[in-house]
Each structure stands twice: as C-alpha cells, then as structure tokens.
Design a protein around this motif. Structure first.
Motif, PDB file in Angstrom:
ATOM      1  N   SER A 207     -30.472  20.931  20.880  1.00 24.20           N
ATOM      2  CA  SER A 207     -31.616  21.813  21.143  1.00 24.20           C
ATOM      3  C   SER A 207     -31.149  23.223  21.507  1.00 24.20           C
ATOM      4  O   SER A 207     -31.973  24.092  21.791  1.00 24.20           O
ATOM      5  N   LEU A 208     -29.835  23.443  21.504  1.00 27.39           N
ATOM      6  CA  LEU A 208     -29.282  24.748  21.890  1.00 27.39           C
ATOM      7  C   LEU A 208     -28.367  25.356  20.824  1.00 27.39           C
ATOM      8  O   LEU A 208     -28.241  26.580  20.736  1.00 27.39           O
ATOM      9  N   ASP A 209     -27.706  24.510  20.020  1.00 20.61           N
ATOM     10  CA  ASP A 209     -26.713  24.983  19.045  1.00 20.61           C
ATOM     11  C   ASP A 209     -27.330  25.939  18.023  1.00 20.61           C
ATOM     12  O   ASP A 209     -28.389  25.654  17.484  1.00 20.61           O
ATOM     13  N   GLN A 210     -26.626  27.022  17.729  1.00 25.00           N
ATOM     14  CA  GLN A 210     -27.047  27.912  16.653  1.00 25.00           C
ATOM     15  C   GLN A 210     -25.830  28.669  16.135  1.00 25.00           C
ATOM     16  O   GLN A 210     -25.033  29.179  16.922  1.00 25.00           O
ATOM     17  N   ALA A 211     -25.676  28.738  14.806  1.00 24.43           N
ATOM     18  CA  ALA A 211     -24.569  29.472  14.201  1.00 24.43           C
ATOM     19  C   ALA A 211     -24.949  30.938  14.046  1.00 24.43           C
ATOM     20  O   ALA A 211     -26.134  31.277  14.037  1.00 24.43           O
ATOM     21  N   GLY A 212     -23.937  31.794  13.917  1.00 17.93           N
ATOM     22  CA  GLY A 212     -24.228  33.211  13.709  1.00 17.93           C
ATOM     23  C   GLY A 212     -22.991  33.993  13.334  1.00 17.93           C
ATOM     24  O   GLY A 212     -21.866  33.480  13.378  1.00 17.93           O
ATOM     25  N   PRO A 213     -23.193  35.275  12.951  1.00 19.45           N
ATOM     26  CA  PRO A 213     -22.080  36.125  12.504  1.00 19.45           C
ATOM     27  C   PRO A 213     -21.269  36.731  13.640  1.00 19.45           C
ATOM     28  O   PRO A 213     -21.813  37.084  14.687  1.00 19.45           O
ATOM     29  N   MET A 214     -19.956  36.886  13.409  1.00 18.73           N
ATOM     30  CA  MET A 214     -19.051  37.594  14.318  1.00 18.73           C
ATOM     31  C   MET A 214     -18.323  38.638  13.484  1.00 18.73           C
ATOM     32  O   MET A 214     -17.579  38.288  12.548  1.00 18.73           O
ATOM     33  N   THR A 215     -18.550  39.908  13.784  1.00 20.07           N
ATOM     34  CA  THR A 215     -18.146  40.997  12.897  1.00 20.07           C
ATOM     35  C   THR A 215     -17.669  42.202  13.700  1.00 20.07           C
ATOM     36  O   THR A 215     -17.739  42.198  14.923  1.00 20.07           O
ATOM     37  N   GLN A 216     -17.208  43.223  12.969  1.00 19.95           N
ATOM     38  CA  GLN A 216     -16.839  44.466  13.661  1.00 19.95           C
ATOM     39  C   GLN A 216     -18.071  45.255  14.081  1.00 19.95           C
ATOM     40  O   GLN A 216     -18.126  45.825  15.159  1.00 19.95           O
ATOM     41  N   THR A 217     -19.067  45.299  13.215  1.00 19.47           N
ATOM     42  CA  THR A 217     -20.219  46.178  13.455  1.00 19.47           C
ATOM     43  C   THR A 217     -21.543  45.422  13.341  1.00 19.47           C
ATOM     44  O   THR A 217     -21.605  44.327  12.774  1.00 19.47           O
TER      45      THR A 217
END
Lengths: 488, 96
Positions: A207-217
């Motif tokens: 109920s908490l997990d979520q993927a996302g981007p890790m980037t410079q900007t």
C-alpha cells in the motif's frame, strides 16, 4: 564528456547525430568498469545486452522511428524483475533468481528503446535508509566514500550522482527514492501511489510501494515519467487517470503559485545548516514569483510510528512467499518441512528484514491487531487529512528531504531507531499516497542538501515545474563529485 | 501495548517460520522492544470514530471480469525450483 549531459541534451545529441547510442553506451560501460569497485553501486552490469540494445536503438533512429529516450542508457533498481537477468532484490534469498518476465517499468523502458546498463544495489527488499543492508555489500556515497548514499535506492542514487548512468529507477516505500537523491545531490521523484504500475516490482509494503525516476534534473525526471506513467490492468492498484505531457508545462512561470512551509518540518530535529540552506532556496522561489505561506501538518510526528506498524505488517505477509519450496534460496538438508521453512528464512534473510517480519507478525497477531494495525490505519487517515486541509490553501508543500546530510558508514547500523528517523520528512508522503520530489538545494560541509516538494494527488506536473524553474536559477544539480568529473 | 522478552520473540519467530538462534533472542527482544516503544507514540492520539484507511488514496479497487489474463509461465517458473520431481515441487516428507 558525454556523462555530463542531461537526458534532454543526450536526446538532442542522438537526434542530431553527434554520437550514436553504441558510443554513448560504451562510454558509460567504461565509466562503470573504472569506478564500480570503489562505489559498489551495481549488482549486475549487462554489457553484452546493453550494446545489443544500443545497436538496435541506432537502427530504430536511422529508420526515423525513435522516441525522445531511444538509445539512452538507464540503470534499473534490482527489485524490478528483468527477464533473463538476475533480480536479487539485494537479498541472499533471491541471489539465484533470474526473473522469467519483465516488470511493467522495464517493459516501458524497452518499448521506448532505452538501453539497460545493469541492475543497481539496494537495501535488502528495500528495507533500509543507508544501503548497508544489502547482501551485496554497502554502496559508497560519491561525495565522500566514507559515507552512505542513503537508501533503499542507494545504488541508483550513487550511480546517477557519479555519472555512471544518465538516469535510473528507484522505488520509494518510505523515502527510498527521495532520501538517497537528497544525500547524493540528484533529483528523485516518487509519483502518486498508483501512477506507475507495480507489476513485476518485488513487493515490500504494497500500500506504500511506488517506482519513480532518479535523474540529474527535473526535466529528465519529466521525460522519464512520461514513459513510465499510465494504467496497467495487471496491477489492480494502478490508476487510470490521464497522463499529461510532463515536459510540456516545465517552462510555465510559477508566479502566483502558493508554496506551503510546514512548521513541523523545521524543528530541532532538523540540522540547522540544512534549515538555513533551505531558507535561501525559498527566497529564490519567492524571487521567481511564488507566494510563501506557513502551514501546519499537526500529525507529522506520528508518521514514523504508524509506518513501522503498517510497512512491517504488509512485509510480513508479502515475504511469506519465500519459503524455499518454489524458487529462491533453500537451506541444506532440511530434516522436515518446518525445518525447511525456518532455516531457509533464517539463512536467506538479513537481520533488518527478519526484524521487520517479526514486528509485522507481532502487530498482526491475535489480540494485537486492533491496538496496532487498526490504530495505525486510523492515524494514517488523519495524516492524509492534514495534507488535504493544507492543500486547500497551497499548491505545493516545501520542506527538507532528510534531517541530516549523508552520515558515515556504520554510524547508525547498531541503532535501528535512529536509522528509521532518517525518514521523518518522507514517510508521511507515502502514507498519504501523495507525489514527492527531492532536488538539490545546496551543500553543507561539502555534502549535498535535498529540498522536498510535496504535491496534490496526481499533480506531479506542478512539482516538476517548480523544480525545473528552480533549476533554471541554481546550479546545484550540475555539480559532479570531483573524483567522477573525468573525461572518461 | 507491551515490551518483548526472549520467550515472546521465540514465539513470534515460530509464527513467522524463522529460526532465531537462542543466543540472539535477547538482542532481538531489545531491538523489537525499542520499535514497540516508538510505535507506542500512537497512543497519544485519540482516534475514536476515525475510519481506518487501507488504500492510500482512499479509493475502491476496480473489479474486472473473471477471465484468465495471465500468461502461462509455469514451465519457466519450474526452472527455478530448488527440487523438482515429475514437475512437482519436492519438499521433505510430511506424512509418515
């Protein structure tokens, strides 16, 4: 110096024919070879398949069928299932596991023509805030290799910060994208719960997990979110809200936008130099035309206690599948079925994972369920209500991402509670399901400081816009640790 | 609310099907007690009448028609089995 380019710049360079995807991929593979031993940010490097994907991307581009991210390398967190490539989740339990299918996130990156450089190191089953709980050993922070990169997506954060990949994915259950992004000076976005499919994402707390981007900007995060977001019927919690073009609104002015500053995020727990750094950033946003408004989030202090009921409870259920029967680690010479289960799990899981399974089992056990689990779910609603009330008056909430800068390796490993408190400013965002973004806002004693922006449900576009506008008048996101600036 | 001792940890560990070495029980009892102490802060808030929230966005999950949508991965999945016999997962004997 291809590694200094943002995704937007790489995309333009590929389109103009300044370099090929194969050359770009080779450049990053060489950098990984040079620096991996020092940082330990990758668990697997996929040289052969990456070069094949790059060659295919160059062919696609020659045919005129390229998307903005075709041919751009990416590193994937090792809890996303990748067909044919080891997916260990940072655990001995899955160290022999080669996923039979791709996670939705991987499918979408592949469909866009991206090139997977490898799988990144992480705290075992995403449980940790320092990347010291990995079966594959700790990751070092590129800004000071005696310090942690944060966690649990510490490998992804260190790889982006040291420019051993132009971008990466992370997952965030209580701060696992934003806290390592803050500690390594990069931009990390945890989207709204349900914005990106969790299909093929190895579950910790569902109920908490979520993927996302890790980037410079922030612009890079927008480009990546453009391809990752969207409905997937294979994840029943993945929402079908329309996906806007996140890049299209980045250049809009933030004049007249109201940013809320929660009193509870600027208290004695926060390192005062981080507080001062954020005050300077807030003034910059005011110069850009934003209105600043003090707000209250009264139940902030209960986030960590609530999280350490709900997340372990869900984890104890999710991780019950690792029993040595169907896949993963199995202990030697079990004497009976019970011995098989108990020794497999004792030997296959690390200490922190066992600790959380035990807490979760306890709070769900007969006689304790109401006092712990139901109580936590009630306070979870009150925490979300605090945000809903605040968002009646403001468009975005701003605060610190982490109460400290990167701490020393080993500094908090003997005291789990002090480690848990690293996430005091990020955890409530997961409990409330909201999007949160961390971006670099300066340095304290040579270590990066992260600024967190919190948005309304599905309003990632506003977070990205504010972050992008700030990055037009600041240079923190362009800083590269000295050791990793080099030509190669 | 309560604290943990070695007996309680042993019992919970049995429920969770994890062997904990007897020498390590006091250490676990200590760290789990500290976590429960942290969690006890929840008692400071009166939650009478508040409805528990299970989904973070407080929405109902959608229903779909009861049709098979999964691909058949069974052959690929069996490849990962630690022990297999006649396509069945093998475990130590359960019935004498």
């Amino acid at each position: 110096m291809l590694h200094t380019y943002s995704l937007a710049e790489l995309s333009q360079g590929l389109e103009k024919g300044d370099f090929t995807s194969v050359a770009l991929t080779q450049h990053y593979l060489e950098r990984i070879k040079q620096h991996q031993e020092m940082l330990n940010c990758y668990i697997s490097v996929c040289e052969e398949s990456a070069l094949a994907q790059a060659a295919a991307a160059d062919t696609t581009r020659a045919r005129g069928a390229a998307t903005p991210l075709t041919g751009i390398p990416i590193a994937q967190k090792d809890l996303l299932c990748t067909a044919g490539v080891k997916t260990s989740c940072g655990s001995k339990m899955l160290d022999n596991f080669i996923a039979p299918y791709d996670a939705a996130v991987i499918e979408r990156c592949n469909a866009a023509g991206m090139v997977m450089l490898g799988k990144t190191n992480m705290d075992e089953f995403a449980m940790g805030s320092s990347n010291e709980n990995s079966f594959h050993g700790p990751v070092m922070n590129p800004w000071d290799i005696e310090r942690v990169p944060g966690g649990s997506s510490g490998g992804s954060a260190a790889a982006v910060a040291a420019r051993l990949t132009p971008c990466a994915t992370g997952t965030d259950t209580g701060g696992s994208i934003r806290q390592p992004a803050a500690l390594t000076g990069i931009t990390g976005l945890k989207p709204t719960y349900g914005r990106i499919s969790r299909y093929g994402l190895i579950a910790y707390a569902s109920s908490l997990d979520q993927a996302g981007p890790m980037t410079q900007t922030a612009e890079d995060a927008a480009l990546l979110l453009n391809i990752l977001a969207g409905h997937d019927p294979r994840d029943s919690t993945c929402m079908s809200n329309p996906v806007p073009d996140y890049q299209a609104t980045l250049n809009q002015s933030i004049k007249g936008l109201t940013i809320g500053i929660p009193e509870e995020y600027f208290t004695a727990e926060l390192n005062s130099q981080i507080g001062d750094t954020l005050q300077v950033a807030i003034k910059e946003l005011q110069k850009l035309g934003a209105n600043i408004k003090p707000i209250r989030l009264p139940n902030t202090h209960l986030g960590v206690p609530v999280y350490y009921v709900i997340a372990p409870a869900e984890a104890s259920s999710n991780l019950s599948r690792y029993d040595g029967v169907r896949y993963g680690y199995r202990c030697e010479n079990p004497k009976d079925l019970l011995d098989l289960y108990k020794r497999t799990r004792a030997e296959g899981f690390g200490e922190e994972v066992k600790r959380r399974i035990l807490i979760g089992t306890y709070v769900l056990s007969a006689g304790y369920y109401d006092a712990y689990y139901i109580k936590a779910q009630k306070i979870r609603r009150l925490i979300r209500n605090d945000f809903i009330e605040a968002f009646k008056e403001v468009d975005v909430i701003l605060g610190p991402t982490s109460p400290t800068t990167a701490f020393k390796l080993g500094e908090k490993t003997t005291d789990p509670i002090s480690m848990y408190l690293s996430d005091i400013y990020t955890i409530n965002v997961n409990l409330a399901g909201l999007p949160g973004l961390s971006l670099p806002a300066g340095f304290v004693d040579g270590l990066p400081v992260g600024m967190q922006l919190i948005g309304k449900d599905f309003d990632e576009a506003t977070l990205l816009k504010v972050a992008h506008q700030y990055q037009q008048v600041s240079h923190w996101h362009r800083e590269i640790p000295n050791m990793f600036k080099g030509a190669k | 609310m309560s604290t943990m001792d070695s007996d309680k940890v042993n019992n919970i560990a049995h429920l969770a099907r994890i062997n904990i070495d007897a020498t390590k029980l006091p250490e676990y009892a200590n760290s789990l007690s500290n976590i429960l102490h942290l969690v006890q802060q929840m008692d400071s808030l009166d939650t009478e009448g508040v409805t528990p929230m299970a989904h973070p966005l407080d929405v109902m999950q959608p229903l779909r028609s009861d049709a098979i949508t999964e691909k058949d991965f069974s052959a690929a999945l069996r490849k990962f089995a630690p022990r297999l016999e006649a396509d069945l997962f093998l475990v130590p004997q359960v019935i004498e």
